[in-house]
Design a protein around this motif. Structure first.
Motif, PDB file in Angstrom:
ATOM      1  N   LEU A  51       0.830  -1.203   0.000  1.00  0.00           N
ATOM      2  CA  LEU A  51       0.000   0.000   0.000  1.00  0.00           C
ATOM      3  C   LEU A  51       0.871   1.262   0.000  1.00  0.00           C
ATOM      4  CD1 LEU A  51      -3.084  -0.292   0.005  1.00  0.00           C
ATOM      5  CD2 LEU A  51      -3.084   0.407   2.400  1.00  0.00           C
ATOM      6  N   ARG A  52       1.917   1.239   0.791  1.00  0.00           N
ATOM      7  CA  ARG A  52       2.806   2.404   0.878  1.00  0.00           C
ATOM      8  C   ARG A  52       3.554   2.639  -0.431  1.00  0.00           C
ATOM      9  NH1 ARG A  52       3.898   4.478   5.856  1.00  0.00           N
ATOM     10  NH2 ARG A  52       6.008   5.055   5.219  1.00  0.00           N
ATOM     11  N   MET A  53       3.845   1.571  -1.154  1.00  0.00           N
ATOM     12  CA  MET A  53       4.499   1.717  -2.453  1.00  0.00           C
ATOM     13  C   MET A  53       3.556   2.363  -3.466  1.00  0.00           C
ATOM     14  SD  MET A  53       6.459  -1.952  -2.331  1.00  0.00           S
ATOM     15  CE  MET A  53       6.670  -2.137  -4.070  1.00  0.00           C
ATOM     16  N   PHE A  83      -4.698   5.631   7.579  1.00  0.00           N
ATOM     17  CA  PHE A  83      -3.904   4.679   8.349  1.00  0.00           C
ATOM     18  C   PHE A  83      -4.746   4.040   9.452  1.00  0.00           C
ATOM     19  CE2 PHE A  83      -1.130   7.901   6.610  1.00  0.00           C
ATOM     20  CZ  PHE A  83      -0.030   7.199   6.147  1.00  0.00           C
ATOM     21  N   GLN A  84      -4.212   2.962  10.029  1.00  0.00           N
ATOM     22  CA  GLN A  84      -4.902   2.344  11.157  1.00  0.00           C
ATOM     23  C   GLN A  84      -4.917   3.304  12.346  1.00  0.00           C
ATOM     24  OE1 GLN A  84      -3.470  -1.531  12.319  1.00  0.00           O
ATOM     25  NE2 GLN A  84      -4.888  -1.702  14.021  1.00  0.00           N
ATOM     26  N   GLU A  85      -3.779   3.987  12.583  1.00  0.00           N
ATOM     27  CA  GLU A  85      -3.754   5.020  13.612  1.00  0.00           C
ATOM     28  C   GLU A  85      -4.496   6.235  13.061  1.00  0.00           C
ATOM     29  OE1 GLU A  85      -0.922   3.874  12.127  1.00  0.00           O
ATOM     30  OE2 GLU A  85      -0.467   2.269  13.543  1.00  0.00           O
ATOM     31  N   TYR A  86      -5.129   6.986  13.929  1.00  0.00           N
ATOM     32  CA  TYR A  86      -6.026   8.040  13.462  1.00  0.00           C
ATOM     33  C   TYR A  86      -5.286   9.251  12.895  1.00  0.00           C
ATOM     34  CZ  TYR A  86      -8.795   5.060  16.479  1.00  0.00           C
ATOM     35  OH  TYR A  86      -9.364   3.977  17.073  1.00  0.00           O
ATOM     36  N   THR A  87      -4.048   9.469  13.307  1.00  0.00           N
ATOM     37  CA  THR A  87      -3.181  10.528  12.776  1.00  0.00           C
ATOM     38  C   THR A  87      -3.873  11.894  12.714  1.00  0.00           C
ATOM     39  OG1 THR A  87      -3.712   9.994  10.439  1.00  0.00           O
ATOM     40  CG2 THR A  87      -1.817   8.877  11.421  1.00  0.00           C
ATOM     41  N   LEU A  88      -4.676  12.198  13.721  1.00  0.00           N
ATOM     42  CA  LEU A  88      -5.303  13.517  13.796  1.00  0.00           C
ATOM     43  C   LEU A  88      -4.401  14.466  14.586  1.00  0.00           C
ATOM     44  CD1 LEU A  88      -8.989  12.505  14.643  1.00  0.00           C
ATOM     45  CD2 LEU A  88      -8.020  13.007  12.389  1.00  0.00           C
ATOM     46  N   PHE A  89      -4.518  15.755  14.289  1.00  0.00           N
ATOM     47  CA  PHE A  89      -3.790  16.756  15.066  1.00  0.00           C
ATOM     48  C   PHE A  89      -4.565  17.029  16.356  1.00  0.00           C
ATOM     49  CE2 PHE A  89      -2.826  17.934  10.566  1.00  0.00           C
ATOM     50  CZ  PHE A  89      -1.492  17.533  10.582  1.00  0.00           C
ATOM     51  N   PRO A  90      -3.989  16.716  17.523  1.00  0.00           N
ATOM     52  CA  PRO A  90      -4.745  16.830  18.776  1.00  0.00           C
ATOM     53  C   PRO A  90      -5.126  18.261  19.120  1.00  0.00           C
ATOM     54  CG  PRO A  90      -2.433  16.305  19.213  1.00  0.00           C
ATOM     55  CD  PRO A  90      -2.635  16.164  17.736  1.00  0.00           C
ATOM     56  N   TRP A  91      -4.414  19.249  18.582  1.00  0.00           N
ATOM     57  CA  TRP A  91      -4.703  20.653  18.892  1.00  0.00           C
ATOM     58  C   TRP A  91      -5.733  21.257  17.939  1.00  0.00           C
ATOM     59  CZ3 TRP A  91      -0.156  18.700  16.964  1.00  0.00           C
ATOM     60  CH2 TRP A  91       0.168  19.053  15.649  1.00  0.00           C
ATOM     61  N   ARG A  92      -6.228  20.457  16.998  1.00  0.00           N
ATOM     62  CA  ARG A  92      -7.221  20.949  16.042  1.00  0.00           C
ATOM     63  C   ARG A  92      -8.561  20.260  16.284  1.00  0.00           C
ATOM     64  NH1 ARG A  92      -6.082  22.838  10.401  1.00  0.00           N
ATOM     65  NH2 ARG A  92      -4.112  23.978  10.491  1.00  0.00           N
ATOM     66  N   ASP A 160      -5.248   1.305   5.240  1.00  0.00           N
ATOM     67  CA  ASP A 160      -4.424   0.267   5.866  1.00  0.00           C
ATOM     68  C   ASP A 160      -5.029  -0.153   7.202  1.00  0.00           C
ATOM     69  OD1 ASP A 160      -2.435  -1.485   6.471  1.00  0.00           O
ATOM     70  OD2 ASP A 160      -0.863   0.017   6.752  1.00  0.00           O
ATOM     71  N   GLU A 161      -5.838  -1.200   7.165  1.00  0.00           N
ATOM     72  CA  GLU A 161      -6.523  -1.707   8.362  1.00  0.00           C
ATOM     73  C   GLU A 161      -7.169  -0.584   9.169  1.00  0.00           C
ATOM     74  OE1 GLU A 161      -4.936  -5.205  10.473  1.00  0.00           O
ATOM     75  OE2 GLU A 161      -3.063  -4.761   9.423  1.00  0.00           O
ATOM     76  N   PRO A 162      -7.971   0.251   8.549  1.00  0.00           N
ATOM     77  CA  PRO A 162      -8.477   1.439   9.244  1.00  0.00           C
ATOM     78  C   PRO A 162      -9.427   1.133  10.392  1.00  0.00           C
ATOM     79  CG  PRO A 162      -9.629   1.147   7.175  1.00  0.00           C
ATOM     80  CD  PRO A 162      -8.497   0.150   7.184  1.00  0.00           C
ATOM     81  N   PHE A 163     -10.045  -0.075  10.377  1.00  0.00           N
ATOM     82  CA  PHE A 163     -11.017  -0.397  11.427  1.00  0.00           C
ATOM     83  C   PHE A 163     -10.487  -1.481  12.372  1.00  0.00           C
ATOM     84  CE2 PHE A 163     -14.134   0.467   7.729  1.00  0.00           C
ATOM     85  CZ  PHE A 163     -13.954   1.833   7.862  1.00  0.00           C
ATOM     86  N   GLY A 164      -9.206  -1.809  12.248  1.00  0.00           N
ATOM     87  CA  GLY A 164      -8.648  -2.932  12.998  1.00  0.00           C
ATOM     88  C   GLY A 164      -8.684  -2.770  14.502  1.00  0.00           C
ATOM     89  N   ALA A 165      -8.622  -1.535  14.994  1.00  0.00           N
ATOM     90  CA  ALA A 165      -8.565  -1.310  16.446  1.00  0.00           C
ATOM     91  C   ALA A 165      -9.937  -1.078  17.069  1.00  0.00           C
ATOM     92  CB  ALA A 165      -7.658  -0.110  16.743  1.00  0.00           C
ATOM     93  N   LEU A 166     -10.991  -1.183  16.272  1.00  0.00           N
ATOM     94  CA  LEU A 166     -12.334  -0.850  16.755  1.00  0.00           C
ATOM     95  C   LEU A 166     -13.082  -2.093  17.211  1.00  0.00           C
ATOM     96  CD1 LEU A 166     -13.315   1.636  13.900  1.00  0.00           C
ATOM     97  CD2 LEU A 166     -12.294   2.181  16.120  1.00  0.00           C
ATOM     98  N   ILE A 190      -8.421   0.710  -2.255  1.00  0.00           N
ATOM     99  CA  ILE A 190      -7.621  -0.480  -1.946  1.00  0.00           C
ATOM    100  C   ILE A 190      -7.508  -0.538  -0.434  1.00  0.00           C
ATOM    101  CG2 ILE A 190      -5.456  -1.720  -2.272  1.00  0.00           C
ATOM    102  CD1 ILE A 190      -5.020  -0.235  -4.849  1.00  0.00           C
ATOM    103  N   PHE A 191      -7.994  -1.627   0.127  1.00  0.00           N
ATOM    104  CA  PHE A 191      -8.246  -1.732   1.569  1.00  0.00           C
ATOM    105  C   PHE A 191      -7.526  -2.976   2.098  1.00  0.00           C
ATOM    106  CE2 PHE A 191     -10.650  -2.845   5.309  1.00  0.00           C
ATOM    107  CZ  PHE A 191     -11.315  -1.715   5.769  1.00  0.00           C
ATOM    108  N   VAL A 192      -6.549  -2.770   2.973  1.00  0.00           N
ATOM    109  CA  VAL A 192      -5.834  -3.883   3.595  1.00  0.00           C
ATOM    110  C   VAL A 192      -6.542  -4.276   4.882  1.00  0.00           C
ATOM    111  CG1 VAL A 192      -3.724  -4.461   4.871  1.00  0.00           C
ATOM    112  CG2 VAL A 192      -3.570  -3.451   2.589  1.00  0.00           C
ATOM    113  N   THR A 193      -6.741  -5.571   5.076  1.00  0.00           N
ATOM    114  CA  THR A 193      -7.417  -6.039   6.283  1.00  0.00           C
ATOM    115  C   THR A 193      -6.929  -7.435   6.649  1.00  0.00           C
ATOM    116  OG1 THR A 193      -9.566  -6.543   7.303  1.00  0.00           O
ATOM    117  CG2 THR A 193      -9.383  -6.929   4.944  1.00  0.00           C
ATOM    118  N   HIS A 194      -7.007  -7.757   7.944  1.00  0.00           N
ATOM    119  CA  HIS A 194      -6.768  -9.124   8.402  1.00  0.00           C
ATOM    120  C   HIS A 194      -8.075  -9.905   8.486  1.00  0.00           C
ATOM    121  CE1 HIS A 194      -2.637  -8.064   9.836  1.00  0.00           C
ATOM    122  NE2 HIS A 194      -2.456  -9.323   9.528  1.00  0.00           N
ATOM    123  N   SER A 195      -9.202  -9.226   8.322  1.00  0.00           N
ATOM    124  CA  SER A 195     -10.511  -9.843   8.502  1.00  0.00           C
ATOM    125  C   SER A 195     -11.087 -10.285   7.159  1.00  0.00           C
ATOM    126  CB  SER A 195     -11.473  -8.860   9.178  1.00  0.00           C
ATOM    127  OG  SER A 195     -12.801  -9.356   9.130  1.00  0.00           O
TER     128      SER A 195
END
Length: 256
Positions: A51-53, A83-92, A160-166, A190-195
């Protein structure tokens, strides 16, 4: 259609103690029209690297990654990445997080407000537009991340596994919401998942990868009408077919 993706005989090597180690081998793949492709495979097979490529975030060692017939060199404005991590800006706030990419693109303020309102509404966060990430649940954070990515108008959405931690309930809700958004936006996903359940519910096609080095073992067409019923016998049949293929790869890993 704009945003067509083609991978042709792509390889990826990493430096290891004993010399170069092949992570991905001879990957050829195409995504056209407004297709929804899911990628599944054993842990460590290179799904996220692939996916990163495509996103231009990771160099390749051989072959070509093409978008609209042009080689991917660095990041591409046609590609959005969740990404799987939310990568939001905490100050926004939610609103300001969604606005970030529009600021970078120097979209005029009045137009920015229209776009922000559209996508915050699309992901169901209008009531929370002034909330900060620490005030949101995991599912709400991921919806905000999706809205921020969509706001800049990508033709390709990489996830990249966007719902994996939910939790399971939130995951199911966001799967259905993602399909609604995909239907409205007419973009490639294009959606990467383990499920495997998630893949069969979401995808037009499921690409199954081998254990390392990662190769495309097979592509399974999910030729089922939407909306799909998770307990439908045909859904279960396809899930079992994919699981059987995956278990063969997992057994190979345990035999090594």
């Amino acid at each position: 259609m704009a945003g067509d993706i083609e991978l042709s005989h792509v390889n990826k090597d990493y430096e290891a103690k004993g010399g170069p180690m092949r992570a991905l081998d001879d990957i050829s793949l195409a995504v056209t029209d407004a297709e929804f492709l899911c990628i599944v495979g054993p842990s460590g097979c290179g799904k996220s690297t692939l996916l990163r490529m495509i996103a231009g975030l990771e160099p390749i060692n051989g072959g070509d990654v093409l978008i609209d017939g042009k080689k991917v060199v660095g990041t591409c404005p046609k590609v959005g990445f969740v990404f799987q991590e939310y990568t939001l800006f905490p100050w926004r706030t939610v609103e300001k997080n969604v606005e970030f990419g529009l600021e970078i693109k120097k979209i005029p303020p009045e137009r920015r407000r229209e776009i922000i309102a559209k996508y915050i509404d699309m992901v169901g966060l209008t009531r929370f537009r002034d909330s900060y990430p620490h005030q949101l649940s995991g599912g709400m954070k991921q919806r905000c991340a999706i809205a921020r990515t969509l706001a800049v108008g990508p033709e390709i959405l990489l996830m990249d596994e966007p719902f994996g931690a939910l939790d399971a309930q939130t995951r199911n809700i966001l799967q259905e919401q993602l399909l609604e958004i995909w239907g409205k936006e007419k973009i490639k996903v294009i959606f990467v998942t383990h499920s495997v359940d998630e893949a069969v519910f979401l995808a037009d096609k499921v690409a199954i990868m081998t254990s390392r080095p990662g190769r495309i073992k097979e592509i399974v067409d999910i030729d089922l009408p939407r909306p799909r019923v998770r307990t439908n016998p045909e859904v279960n049949r396809l899930r079992d077919t994919i699981l059987k293929s995956l278990f063969e790869e997992v057994r190979k890993l345990s035999d090594q």
